[in-house]
Enzyme design. Structure first.
Site, short mmCIF file in Angstrom:
data_model
loop_
_atom_site.label_atom_id
_atom_site.label_comp_id
_atom_site.label_asym_id
_atom_site.label_seq_id
_atom_site.Cartn_x
_atom_site.Cartn_y
_atom_site.Cartn_z
N ASN A 6 0.85 -1.19 0.00
CA ASN A 6 0.00 0.00 0.00
C ASN A 6 0.89 1.25 0.00
OD1 ASN A 6 -1.55 2.20 0.95
ND2 ASN A 6 -3.13 0.78 1.62
N ASP A 8 0.00 4.51 -0.28
CA ASP A 8 -0.65 5.79 0.05
C ASP A 8 0.27 6.79 0.73
OD1 ASP A 8 -3.05 4.74 -0.79
OD2 ASP A 8 -3.70 4.19 1.23
N HIS A 9 1.10 6.28 1.65
CA HIS A 9 1.82 7.23 2.49
C HIS A 9 2.99 7.91 1.78
CE1 HIS A 9 -0.97 6.67 5.53
NE2 HIS A 9 -0.62 5.44 5.86
N ARG A 17 3.86 18.77 1.91
CA ARG A 17 4.50 19.95 1.32
C ARG A 17 3.69 20.58 0.19
NH1 ARG A 17 9.65 22.16 1.80
NH2 ARG A 17 9.82 22.30 4.04
N HIS A 42 -5.56 3.71 -1.64
CA HIS A 42 -6.86 4.03 -1.04
C HIS A 42 -7.27 5.41 -1.54
CE1 HIS A 42 -9.36 4.05 2.97
NE2 HIS A 42 -10.08 4.43 1.93
N ARG A 44 -9.41 7.96 -0.84
CA ARG A 44 -10.34 8.37 0.23
C ARG A 44 -11.24 9.50 -0.24
NH1 ARG A 44 -9.01 6.57 5.72
NH2 ARG A 44 -10.65 8.01 6.31
N ARG A 48 -7.05 12.61 1.16
CA ARG A 48 -5.97 13.09 2.03
C ARG A 48 -4.59 12.60 1.58
NH1 ARG A 48 -7.25 9.88 7.55
NH2 ARG A 48 -9.18 10.97 7.28
N HIS A 49 -4.56 11.52 0.80
CA HIS A 49 -3.25 11.13 0.26
C HIS A 49 -3.34 10.90 -1.26
CE1 HIS A 49 -5.09 7.39 1.49
NE2 HIS A 49 -4.73 7.51 2.74
N GLU A 69 -8.70 0.58 -2.50
CA GLU A 69 -9.61 0.59 -1.36
C GLU A 69 -10.47 1.84 -1.49
OE1 GLU A 69 -6.69 0.93 1.62
OE2 GLU A 69 -5.98 -1.11 1.38
N THR A 99 -7.06 6.59 10.55
CA THR A 99 -6.96 5.51 9.57
C THR A 99 -8.23 4.66 9.67
OG1 THR A 99 -5.58 3.67 8.81
CG2 THR A 99 -5.69 4.01 11.19
N THR A 100 -8.37 3.67 8.79
CA THR A 100 -9.61 2.89 8.78
C THR A 100 -9.77 2.15 10.11
OG1 THR A 100 -9.10 2.55 6.46
CG2 THR A 100 -10.94 1.30 7.36
N GLU A 150 -11.25 -9.17 3.05
CA GLU A 150 -9.97 -8.86 3.71
C GLU A 150 -10.28 -8.73 5.19
OE1 GLU A 150 -7.43 -5.95 1.90
OE2 GLU A 150 -6.53 -5.41 3.82
N HIS A 212 -4.01 -4.35 7.78
CA HIS A 212 -4.12 -3.20 8.67
C HIS A 212 -3.24 -3.40 9.90
CE1 HIS A 212 -5.41 0.49 10.40
NE2 HIS A 212 -5.96 0.77 9.25
N GLY A 213 -2.28 -2.50 10.02
CA GLY A 213 -1.41 -2.50 11.19
C GLY A 213 -0.36 -3.60 11.18
N GLY A 234 0.97 -1.35 4.34
CA GLY A 234 1.41 -0.04 3.87
C GLY A 234 2.29 0.69 4.85
N HIS A 235 1.71 1.12 5.97
CA HIS A 235 2.40 2.05 6.86
C HIS A 235 3.80 1.57 7.25
CE1 HIS A 235 2.60 5.34 9.72
NE2 HIS A 235 3.31 4.50 10.44
#
Ligand code: PXP
Length: 258
Positions: A6, A8-9, A17, A42, A44, A48-49, A69, A99-100, A150, A212-213, A234-235
């Site tokens: 993932n 996204d980040h 920025r 994702h 959203r 936001r990303h 997602e 986050t979700t 999932e 997730h996580g 992802g994260h």
């Protein structure tokens, strides 16, 4: 075990920025050098990303299948049908969440989800439902004829953090009012729910992903569940890529899950 990365980040950092770097599109070139088998993004509602422009370029240029997602909002489903990723993973969304948080309630939103699945499938987009490891949610997902689910591993991941790290000494506390033995039992119970949920889903002909996580410390136990065929992470991968580079961060994760 398939790994979906993932990305996204990368966009979160760019958006901090409000300029044009780092560009999430560049991740595709690096993923090509790894054994990652899917790109996950994702889109959203608050953008936001990942933006619509990112999603379009990523889908057009990715040599890997793209899993988007998204919420079940009909306007978003319409956009996804135009973007044509290989899969849409339907998730709950609340604007104020970091986050979700928690899985989609496929019982409460049955009608809306049914319409979304039909529309996406008609556009040759397979559908996965991001749900908690709850038997009733799993049975309803099968009844709704989703191709996949999932399982949300967020609670498992937070319990793991509370038990094995100093997170509760930081401002970002999780399960702070529980003693170690209670946390240990809660973690074991959550893992059993994920295992039994994955088994039930397979019996109902649903393919099972989890996410997730998940991170380098907690992933092994989830990866060893044989009914789970895909992890979306992802994260932790993007966070570690700051220090060791994206290629190594992905490869380290792949070594752990296989
Ligand atoms: N799977 C789903 C459905 C998600 O919503 C997310 C977060 O966007 C992930 C996986 C990845 O979670 P994490 O960033 O915590 O690895």
């Amino acid at each position: 075990m398939r790994l979906g990365v993932n990305i996204d980040h990368i966009a979160t950092l760019r958006n901090a920025r409000q300029i044009n770097e780092p560009d999430p599109l560049f991740a595709l070139e690096i993923l090509k050098e790894t054994q990652a088998e899917q790109v996950t993004i994702h889109l959203r509602e608050d953008r936001r990303h990942i933006t619509d422009f990112d999603a379009k370029r990523i889908i057009e240029n990715s040599f890997l299948p793209v899993n988007i997602e998204c919420s079940i909002n009909p306007e978003i489903i319409e956009i996804i049908c135009e973007l044509k990723p290989h899969r849409a993973t339907l998730v709950p969304e609340r604007r104020e969440e970091v986050t979700t948080e928690g899985g989609l309630d496929v019982i409460k939103f049955e009608d809306k989800i049914k319409k979304a699945i039909e529309k996406l499938n008609k556009n040759n987009i397979e559908v996965s439902l991001f749900i908690d490891p709850d038997f009733e949610q799993i049975k309803k997902s099968a009844a709704l004829k989703a191709q996949m689910i999932e399982l949300h591993t967020g609670k498992y991941a937070n319990l793991h953090l509370a038990l094995n790290t100093n997170i509760n000494k930081t401002p970002f506390k999780v399960f702070e009012n529980y003693d170690k033995s209670t946390l240990k039992k809660m973690l074991e119970d959550e893992l059993i729910l994920i295992k039994d949920g994955a088994k039930l889903a397979n019996e109902l002909n649903l393919e099972v992903a989890a996410g997730h996580g998940l991170n380098y410390q907690n992933v092994k136990e989830i990866a060893s569940i044989k009914e789970i065929s895909e992890l979306n992470i992802g994260h932790s991968i993007i966070a570690n890529s700051i220090f060791i580079g994206l290629k190594e961060a992905v490869e380290r994760m792949i070594r752990l899950i296989n």
